[in-house]
Design a protein around this motif. Structure first.
Motif, PDB file in Angstrom:
ATOM      1  N   TYR A 106       0.835  -1.210   0.000  1.00 39.69           N
ATOM      2  CA  TYR A 106       0.000   0.000   0.000  1.00 39.69           C
ATOM      3  C   TYR A 106       0.867   1.255   0.000  1.00 39.69           C
ATOM      4  N   ASP A 107       1.880   1.279   0.844  1.00 34.42           N
ATOM      5  CA  ASP A 107       2.771   2.438   0.898  1.00 34.42           C
ATOM      6  C   ASP A 107       3.515   2.626  -0.424  1.00 34.42           C
ATOM      7  N   SER A 108       3.913   1.523  -1.055  1.00 33.84           N
ATOM      8  CA  SER A 108       4.603   1.604  -2.338  1.00 33.84           C
ATOM      9  C   SER A 108       3.711   2.249  -3.397  1.00 33.84           C
ATOM     10  N   LYS A 109       2.433   1.888  -3.371  1.00 30.41           N
ATOM     11  CA  LYS A 109       1.491   2.463  -4.335  1.00 30.41           C
ATOM     12  C   LYS A 109       1.270   3.950  -4.067  1.00 30.41           C
ATOM     13  N   ILE A 110       1.100   4.312  -2.797  1.00 29.27           N
ATOM     14  CA  ILE A 110       0.815   5.706  -2.438  1.00 29.27           C
ATOM     15  C   ILE A 110       1.974   6.620  -2.838  1.00 29.27           C
ATOM     16  N   TYR A 111       3.195   6.172  -2.601  1.00 33.60           N
ATOM     17  CA  TYR A 111       4.371   7.012  -2.858  1.00 33.60           C
ATOM     18  C   TYR A 111       5.008   6.745  -4.226  1.00 33.60           C
ATOM     19  N   LEU A 112       4.296   5.980  -5.076  1.00 30.23           N
ATOM     20  CA  LEU A 112       4.759   5.683  -6.438  1.00 30.23           C
ATOM     21  C   LEU A 112       6.165   5.079  -6.450  1.00 30.23           C
ATOM     22  N   GLU A 113       6.448   4.239  -5.450  1.00 34.81           N
ATOM     23  CA  GLU A 113       7.725   3.517  -5.400  1.00 34.81           C
ATOM     24  C   GLU A 113       7.546   2.193  -6.143  1.00 34.81           C
ATOM     25  N   THR A 114       7.622   2.257  -7.463  1.00 34.17           N
ATOM     26  CA  THR A 114       7.315   1.080  -8.279  1.00 34.17           C
ATOM     27  C   THR A 114       8.297  -0.054  -8.031  1.00 34.17           C
ATOM     28  N   ARG A 115       9.562   0.292  -7.804  1.00 38.11           N
ATOM     29  CA  ARG A 115      10.545  -0.756  -7.502  1.00 38.11           C
ATOM     30  C   ARG A 115      10.156  -1.508  -6.235  1.00 38.11           C
ATOM     31  N   ASP A 116       9.715  -0.779  -5.217  1.00 42.10           N
ATOM     32  CA  ASP A 116       9.265  -1.413  -3.978  1.00 42.10           C
ATOM     33  C   ASP A 116       8.030  -2.283  -4.230  1.00 42.10           C
ATOM     34  N   LEU A 117       7.124  -1.764  -5.050  1.00 42.49           N
ATOM     35  CA  LEU A 117       5.902  -2.503  -5.362  1.00 42.49           C
ATOM     36  C   LEU A 117       6.229  -3.840  -6.021  1.00 42.49           C
ATOM     37  N   PHE A 118       7.121  -3.815  -6.996  1.00 42.22           N
ATOM     38  CA  PHE A 118       7.532  -5.046  -7.674  1.00 42.22           C
ATOM     39  C   PHE A 118       8.297  -5.963  -6.714  1.00 42.22           C
ATOM     40  N   ALA A 119       9.172  -5.375  -5.895  1.00 37.74           N
ATOM     41  CA  ALA A 119       9.974  -6.178  -4.964  1.00 37.74           C
ATOM     42  C   ALA A 119       9.080  -6.901  -3.961  1.00 37.74           C
ATOM     43  N   TRP A 120       8.105  -6.202  -3.406  1.00 34.57           N
ATOM     44  CA  TRP A 120       7.205  -6.837  -2.439  1.00 34.57           C
ATOM     45  C   TRP A 120       6.301  -7.864  -3.110  1.00 34.57           C
ATOM     46  N   THR A 121       5.942  -7.627  -4.372  1.00 35.60           N
ATOM     47  CA  THR A 121       5.160  -8.617  -5.108  1.00 35.60           C
ATOM     48  C   THR A 121       5.965  -9.898  -5.294  1.00 35.60           C
ATOM     49  N   VAL A 122       7.258  -9.745  -5.594  1.00 35.94           N
ATOM     50  CA  VAL A 122       8.141 -10.907  -5.702  1.00 35.94           C
ATOM     51  C   VAL A 122       8.194 -11.655  -4.370  1.00 35.94           C
ATOM     52  N   VAL A 123       8.243 -10.915  -3.272  1.00 36.76           N
ATOM     53  CA  VAL A 123       8.259 -11.536  -1.939  1.00 36.76           C
ATOM     54  C   VAL A 123       6.983 -12.347  -1.712  1.00 36.76           C
ATOM     55  N   VAL A 124       5.841 -11.778  -2.075  1.00 32.87           N
ATOM     56  CA  VAL A 124       4.560 -12.481  -1.922  1.00 32.87           C
ATOM     57  C   VAL A 124       4.577 -13.801  -2.685  1.00 32.87           C
ATOM     58  N   ILE A 125       5.058 -13.759  -3.920  1.00 39.51           N
ATOM     59  CA  ILE A 125       5.092 -14.964  -4.756  1.00 39.51           C
ATOM     60  C   ILE A 125       6.044 -16.008  -4.172  1.00 39.51           C
ATOM     61  N   ILE A 126       7.224 -15.562  -3.762  1.00 35.45           N
ATOM     62  CA  ILE A 126       8.226 -16.498  -3.227  1.00 35.45           C
ATOM     63  C   ILE A 126       7.719 -17.170  -1.951  1.00 35.45           C
ATOM     64  N   ILE A 127       7.143 -16.378  -1.042  1.00 37.42           N
ATOM     65  CA  ILE A 127       6.652 -16.949   0.217  1.00 37.42           C
ATOM     66  C   ILE A 127       5.509 -17.920  -0.049  1.00 37.42           C
ATOM     67  N   SER A 128       4.625 -17.571  -0.981  1.00 33.78           N
ATOM     68  CA  SER A 128       3.532 -18.475  -1.337  1.00 33.78           C
ATOM     69  C   SER A 128       4.065 -19.816  -1.824  1.00 33.78           C
ATOM     70  N   MET A 129       5.071 -19.777  -2.678  1.00 38.98           N
ATOM     71  CA  MET A 129       5.674 -21.010  -3.196  1.00 38.98           C
ATOM     72  C   MET A 129       6.361 -21.801  -2.088  1.00 38.98           C
ATOM     73  N   ILE A 130       7.047 -21.100  -1.192  1.00 39.43           N
ATOM     74  CA  ILE A 130       7.742 -21.776  -0.090  1.00 39.43           C
ATOM     75  C   ILE A 130       6.751 -22.449   0.850  1.00 39.43           C
ATOM     76  N   LEU A 131       5.675 -21.737   1.188  1.00 40.14           N
ATOM     77  CA  LEU A 131       4.660 -22.313   2.074  1.00 40.14           C
ATOM     78  C   LEU A 131       4.067 -23.579   1.469  1.00 40.14           C
ATOM     79  N   GLU A 132       3.715 -23.528   0.186  1.00 43.70           N
ATOM     80  CA  GLU A 132       3.122 -24.682  -0.469  1.00 43.70           C
ATOM     81  C   GLU A 132       4.103 -25.848  -0.508  1.00 43.70           C
ATOM     82  N   LYS A 133       5.380 -25.561  -0.777  1.00 42.14           N
ATOM     83  CA  LYS A 133       6.384 -26.623  -0.833  1.00 42.14           C
ATOM     84  C   LYS A 133       6.608 -27.248   0.537  1.00 42.14           C
TER      85      LYS A 133
END
Length: 248
Positions: free
Chosen positions: A206-233
Motif C-alpha cells: 500500500y505504501d509503495s502504491k501511495i508514494y509511487l515507489e514502483t521498484r518497492d511494489l515489484f519487490a514486495w510482489t516478488v516476496v509475496v510470490i516467493i513466500i507463497s511457493m515456499i509455504l506450499e512446498k
C-alpha cells in the motif's frame, strides 16, 4: 531432479527476459522497472529490520487464520455430515461465504473486527468453506460395507473412527488444505492492502502504491510470490506427504 531444476531455471530465465524486454520498451522505471533494479531494491529492503517485521506479521496473521479454518472446517464437516438437520441449517451460510467477494468481506469486517485482525479473519473465511465441504464429502463417500462390517463385529467407535473414517476423509482434507493455503495467503495480503495495518506485506504494498515507489511494489510482489511457493512446498513435503503416507 537435475532436469527439473534446469527446466525451471530455463523457464524462469525466459520470463525474466520478457520482463526486461517490456521494461526496455516502456522506457519508464516508474511504470515497469527492470528485473535487475527490482532485485537490487529487494536486497536493500532485506537489509532493513522492517522488511522482516512485515513478513513475520503477515505470516503470523494469515497462518493463524488458516490453521483455525482447518480445525473449524473439519469440525463443521463432521457435524454436518453426521447430523442432517444441522447440515440443512448451516449449508446456506457456507454458500454465502463461498459466493461473497473477498473485498466485500474485508469491508464488512471493518465493522466487527480490529484492523490488525481483519487479514486473519479474511484468510479464515476463505479456507473454512473449502475444508468444510471436502471433509463433509469424505465422510459421505465412506465405504458403507466397511461400516456394516464394523457394526457386525461390534468394533469400538474409536477403532471405526481411526480405521475407516479417517482414511476415507484424509485425501479430501489434504486436497482442501493444499488448495486453501494459496487462497489464505492471497486473501490475507489483499486484506492487508485494504486495511493497511501497522506491519505487514500488504501495508508495504500500500505504501509503495501511495508514494509511487514502483521498484518497492515489484519487490514486495516478488516476496509475496516467493513466500507463497515456499509455504506450499513446505506443507506439501513435510505435512501433507506424511499424512498421505500414514493413511495410504
Amino acid at each position: 531432479m537435475l532436469k527439473k531444476i534446469l527446466k525451471a531455471a530455463v523457464i524462469a530465465l525466459i520470463w525474466i527476459l520478457i520482463w526486461e524486454a517490456v521494461s526496455l520498451l516502456v522506457g519508464k522505471e516508474v511504470i515497469v522497472p527492470s528485473p535487475l533494479r527490482v532485485l537490487t531494491r529487494l536486497i536493500e529492503l532485506a537489509a532493513q529490520g522492517g522488511f522482516w517485521a512485515n513478513i513475520g506479521a503477515s505470516l503470523l496473521r494469515i497462518m493463524a487464520g488458516y490453521a483455525i479454518a482447518l480445525a473449524a472446517g473439519t469440525l463443521l464437516g463432521v457435524l454436518t455430515a453426521l447430523v442432517k438437520p444441522l447440515d440443512a441449517l448451516l449449508s446456506p451460510a457456507a454458500k454465502i461465504i463461498r459466493a461473497t467477494p473477498v473485498a466485500s468481506f474485508i469491508i464488512l469486517l471493518f465493522v466487527f473486527a480490529a484492523k490488525n485482525n481483519i487479514p486473519a479473519v479474511t484468510a479464515f473465511l476463505m479456507v473454512l468453506p473449502i475444508v468444510w465441504a471436502n471433509v463433509h464429502q469424505g465422510i459421505n463417500v465412506c465405504d458403507r460395507k466397511l461400516l456394516e462390517m464394523a457394526a457386525v463385529f461390534n468394533f469400538k467407535r474409536r477403532v471405526v473412527l481411526k480405521k475407516i473414517y479417517v482414511p476415507s476423509v484424509m485425501p479430501f482434507f489434504i486436497t482442501a488444505a493444499r488448495t486453501g493455503i494459496g487462497f489464505a495467503w492471497k486473501a490475507g495480503i489483499a486484506a492487508e492492502v485494504l486495511v493497511n495495518p501497522k506491519f505487514g506485506i500488504g501495508a508495504a504494498l500500500y505504501d509503495s502504491k501511495i508514494y509511487l515507489e514502483t521498484r518497492d511494489l515489484f519487490a514486495w510482489t516478488v516476496v509475496v510470490i516467493i513466500i507463497s511457493m515456499i509455504l506450499e512446498k513446505i506443507l506439501a513435503r513435510y505435512v501433507f506427504r506424511n499424512l498421505e503416507d500414514r493413511y495410504r
